[in-house]
Motif scaffolding. Structure first.
Motif, PDB file in Angstrom:
ATOM      1  N   ARG A   6       2.523  -3.169   4.541  1.00 22.86           N
ATOM      2  CA  ARG A   6       1.876  -2.722   3.298  1.00 22.86           C
ATOM      3  C   ARG A   6       2.505  -1.426   2.797  1.00 22.86           C
ATOM      4  NH1 ARG A   6      -3.045  -4.594   5.936  1.00 22.86           N
ATOM      5  NH2 ARG A   6      -3.517  -2.449   6.557  1.00 22.86           N
ATOM      6  N   VAL A   7       2.844  -0.529   3.718  1.00 23.69           N
ATOM      7  CA  VAL A   7       3.481   0.731   3.316  1.00 23.69           C
ATOM      8  C   VAL A   7       4.865   0.463   2.726  1.00 23.69           C
ATOM      9  CG1 VAL A   7       4.401   2.940   4.140  1.00 23.69           C
ATOM     10  CG2 VAL A   7       2.142   2.167   4.900  1.00 23.69           C
ATOM     11  N   SER A   9       5.808  -2.124   1.150  1.00 27.77           N
ATOM     12  CA  SER A   9       5.572  -2.646  -0.209  1.00 27.77           C
ATOM     13  C   SER A   9       5.182  -1.529  -1.176  1.00 27.77           C
ATOM     14  CB  SER A   9       4.476  -3.709  -0.189  1.00 27.77           C
ATOM     15  OG  SER A   9       4.920  -4.845   0.504  1.00 27.77           O
ATOM     16  N   SER A  10       4.334  -0.620  -0.713  1.00 26.54           N
ATOM     17  CA  SER A  10       3.919   0.506  -1.559  1.00 26.54           C
ATOM     18  C   SER A  10       5.095   1.394  -1.927  1.00 26.54           C
ATOM     19  CB  SER A  10       2.858   1.345  -0.841  1.00 26.54           C
ATOM     20  OG  SER A  10       1.674   0.616  -0.668  1.00 26.54           O
ATOM     21  N   ALA A  65       2.104   6.016   0.073  1.00 25.72           N
ATOM     22  CA  ALA A  65       1.799   5.572   1.433  1.00 25.72           C
ATOM     23  C   ALA A  65       0.355   5.898   1.783  1.00 25.72           C
ATOM     24  CB  ALA A  65       2.761   6.201   2.434  1.00 25.72           C
ATOM     25  N   THR A  68      -2.235   3.493   0.528  1.00 24.79           N
ATOM     26  CA  THR A  68      -2.135   2.139   1.047  1.00 24.79           C
ATOM     27  C   THR A  68      -3.326   1.841   1.958  1.00 24.79           C
ATOM     28  OG1 THR A  68       0.274   2.298   0.966  1.00 24.79           O
ATOM     29  CG2 THR A  68      -0.652   0.553   2.342  1.00 24.79           C
TER      30      THR A  68
END
Length: 105
Positions: A6-7, A9-10, A65, A68
């Motif tokens: 997820r990070v 992607s962020s 980050a 997230t």
């Protein structure tokens, strides 16, 4: 999805203002790790050590980050080894830069 994913992607939302491409596609992010508590460490570099926008880019990376889901704390560490080269860019970054150059008079 894992916190690290997820990070990553962020971080695609952080644009290098001089190049106009996100820091992940540019190959500036070397590593993202997270522990069970959601404490995240990001290891990244910049295109050049004397980048005038270094603080802005690092602050943006830390901010996105931290926003997230699943992230508690964020530490961004700038490293200079390995030295960044254009060969670290992915195909998407290369194509984006080429199209920008082609559309510039």
């Amino acid at each position: 999805m894992k916190v690290e994913d997820r990070v990553w992607s962020s971080l695609e939302n952080v644009i290098d203002p001089e190049v106009g491409v996100n820091i992940v596609d540019l190959g500036l992010v070397y590593d993202v790790s997270a522990d069970e508590a959601g404490d995240v460490k990001i290891e990244m570099t910049l295109t050049i050590p004397e980048c005038p926008l270094a603080d802005e880019i690092v602050d943006q990376a830390k901010t996105v980050a931290a926003e997230t889901p699943g992230v508690n704390e964020v530490e961004v560490r700038l490293v200079w080894e390995p030295k960044w080269t254009p060969a670290m860019m992915n195909d998407q970054a290369i194509e984006e830069i080429r199209s920008r150059r082609a559309s510039t008079p």
